[in-house]
Design an enzyme around this catalytic site. Sequence first.
Site, short mmCIF file in Angstrom:
data_model
loop_
_atom_site.label_atom_id
_atom_site.label_comp_id
_atom_site.label_asym_id
_atom_site.label_seq_id
_atom_site.Cartn_x
_atom_site.Cartn_y
_atom_site.Cartn_z
CE LYS A 40 -23.68 -30.86 -1.00
NZ LYS A 40 -25.09 -30.65 -0.64
N1 GLU Z 1 -26.49 -27.30 -0.82
C1 GLU Z 1 -27.92 -27.30 -0.86
C2 GLU Z 1 -28.44 -28.70 -0.61
O1 GLU Z 1 -27.78 -29.51 -0.02
C3 GLU Z 1 -28.49 -26.62 -2.09
C4 GLU Z 1 -28.14 -27.26 -3.39
C5 GLU Z 1 -28.56 -26.45 -4.60
O2 GLU Z 1 -29.20 -25.44 -4.43
O3 GLU Z 1 -28.23 -26.88 -5.71
O4 GLU Z 1 -29.56 -29.02 -0.93
#
Ligand code: GLU
Length: 425
Positions: free
Chosen positions: A113
Site C-alpha cells: 500500500k
Molecule cells: N485500493 C483498493 C483496495 O484497497 C484496490 C487495490 C488494487 O486494486 O490494487 O483493495
Amino acid sequence: MEIQKSEAHLDGPLFKNALQTIEEAAKLINCDPNVLERLKRPRRCLTVSVPVRMDDYSVKVFTGYRVQYNATLGPFKGGIRYHQNVDLPEVVGLAALMTFKNSVLGLPLGGAKGGVCVDPNKISRTEKQNLTRRYASEIASFVGPTKDIPAPDVGTDPQTMAWFMDTYSQEQGGYAQPGVVTGKPVEIGGSLGRNHATGLGVVYIAEKAFEKVGIKMAGATIAIQGFGNVGSFAALFSHQRGAKVVAVSDVSGAIFNGDGLNIPELIEYIKINKILKGFPNASSITNEELLTLKVDGLFPCALEGQIDTHNAENIKAKVIVEGANGPVSVAATKILHKKGVFIAPDVIANGGGVIVSYFEWVQDIMSLFWDEEEVNNRLKTIILRAFDVGFKFHQEKNVDMRSAAMAVSVQRLEKAMLLRGLYPR
Ligand code: GLU
C-alpha cells in the site's frame, strides 16, 4: 507481539487489529511458528519526501510512503491513498490487509500500500499532478509491472494513475509501461469494469450474505457510509436490484429517506453540487445515527475504525458488508458476532477492486482486452468463490467470517512459504 520503541510504525490501531486477526487465524490452522513470525511484519517500508511546486510558486514538501508487506504469492499489489491522516502506521496496516485480501481471493499477488499525507480536496488539479509525478518518481525504482503494482484508493482515481504511469514510463526511456499501475483510464490500457468493480463486488457479496440470513436484495433496506467510488456504486447497484437505500453519507454528513433515496438522481446531484448536503426529499442525520439505523444491511464504505467497542452494541443492522478496509475493529466483530450480526469482512467484501486490477494487469501483459460482461462475470466467479470458501470454514469451525477468511488466507500463505522453502520447518 511486543513492539520496540524504534517500531512505532507497527503501533497503529489498524495494524494492531490486523495482527490480532493474524494471530487468531494462525491458531485456528495451527500455523508454523516461523511463518507466523514473518507474517507479523512488513517486508519493507519506504518513506519519501515529495517536494511540490504549488500554484503560487512556493514549494511545499509532502511525505509519502510505500509499504511492501509480503510477496510470497506474486508481485506486491495495492492502492495509493491521498488523505490528510495518512501516516506510516496506517499504510502498514493497509498493506497487511492487502496481503491477506489477495491471498483469500486466490490472486497470484502479494500485498502493498502507498499513500501521501495531503488533503486532496485542498490542492488544485495542477498541484495534484505535480505531487503524483514527484511521488511516482521517488518510488519508481521500487515499483514496476513485475515488482509492485499500485492502484487507486481513497483520494486517487484513474487520472492519478495515468499521471503515475506516464512518469514511470518516462523514467524507463519513454516506453509505455501500462502494467505498472491498474485502475487506469481504458484509453491507456485500463480495463472495462474497473471503475465500478469494488462497488459491484460489495453488492455481489451483500446478495450472498443476505441469502445466508434469509433476506432478499429486492426490498432490503440498506444504509451506506461513504459516497465515494465504493459507496456510490454499491448504492447504485443495490438500487438497481430493487433494494431501498435509505441512508448515505459523505464528509458533509448523512441523509435519510425511509422510503429509499433516489440514487441515480443523487449521483447527478453530486456531480453538480459535490456534496450530499441539501439533496431534496431527504432529512439530515448524523454519521453515528446512520451507523445505528435499523436496516437489513449496513455497508461501511468510507474509512477504517468506524465501528468499535463504543458503538458496536448499538448496531441494529442484520448484515454488515465492509466496503472499506478495516471499518469494524476485531473487538467490535466479536460483540456483533455474539449479537448474531453477519459480517462479510473487508478482505472478501471489498475485493472487487483488486480482482479487476488483477484482470487489468493480465490484459496489459497480453495486450488483449476483454469486454465488460466478461470482466463482470469473472469478478463474480472469483469473489463468490472466496466467499464460499470462507463461509465453509466459518460454519465448520463455528467462528465469525473475519476469522474464517483470515484463516483461509494465512493457510495459503503458509503453504506457499513452506513450498518456496522460505522458512524451513
Ligand atoms: N485500493 C483498493 C483496495 O484497497 C484496490 C487495490 C488494487 O486494486 O490494487 O483493495
